[in-house]
Scaffold this motif. Structure first.
Motif, short mmCIF file in Angstrom:
data_model
loop_
_atom_site.label_atom_id
_atom_site.label_comp_id
_atom_site.label_asym_id
_atom_site.label_seq_id
_atom_site.Cartn_x
_atom_site.Cartn_y
_atom_site.Cartn_z
N LEU A 83 -0.30 13.82 5.44
CA LEU A 83 -0.51 14.11 4.02
C LEU A 83 0.64 13.57 3.18
O LEU A 83 0.43 13.03 2.08
N LYS A 84 1.86 13.69 3.69
CA LYS A 84 3.03 13.19 2.97
C LYS A 84 2.99 11.67 2.91
O LYS A 84 3.27 11.06 1.86
N GLN A 86 0.42 9.80 2.90
CA GLN A 86 -0.63 9.39 1.97
C GLN A 86 -0.22 9.64 0.52
O GLN A 86 -0.92 9.23 -0.40
N LEU A 88 0.09 12.65 -0.83
CA LEU A 88 -0.55 13.86 -1.36
C LEU A 88 0.42 15.03 -1.46
O LEU A 88 0.12 16.02 -2.13
#
Length: 104
Positions: A83-84, A86, A88
């Motif tokens: 997630l990081k 990407q 986000l």
């Protein structure tokens, strides 16, 4: 009043019937109470036996194996890193979640 011999009068018959009826009711109530007490004792005994069997079965059942120590944390940290990557999550959000996962 002269004493009477032979068949009892109306009052004597009523009194005798009342005594017999009262005795029969008392005996019937006692029998019912004893039967009820016996049934209750049987039920309590059966429940205690079932509970003992359940306790014994629970004591004999093997404990489930513990989950692998780091697998869940590693998976959650990997998902967090994705997630990081990407974009986000911010660095602060990543650090906060990482600390929460590692402390759990």
């Amino acid at each position: 009043m002269p004493q009477r011999f032979g068949r009892p009068g109306l009052l004597g018959t009523v009194a005798r019937t009342a005594v017999i009826s009262g005795t029969a009711t008392a005996v019937s109530n006692r029998v019912n109470r004893r039967m009820s007490d016996r049934e209750m004792n049987r039920q309590l005994s059966a429940q205690a036996q079932q509970q003992a069997q359940r306790d014994q079965a629970a004591a004999q059942a093997p404990a489930p194996p513990p989950p692998p120590a780091g697998t869940d944390r590693v998976d959650r940290l990997s998902a967090l890193a994705d997630l990081k990557a990407q974009g986000l999550l911010t660095d602060e959000e990543f650090a906060t979640e990482k600390a929460r996962i590692l402390n759990s």
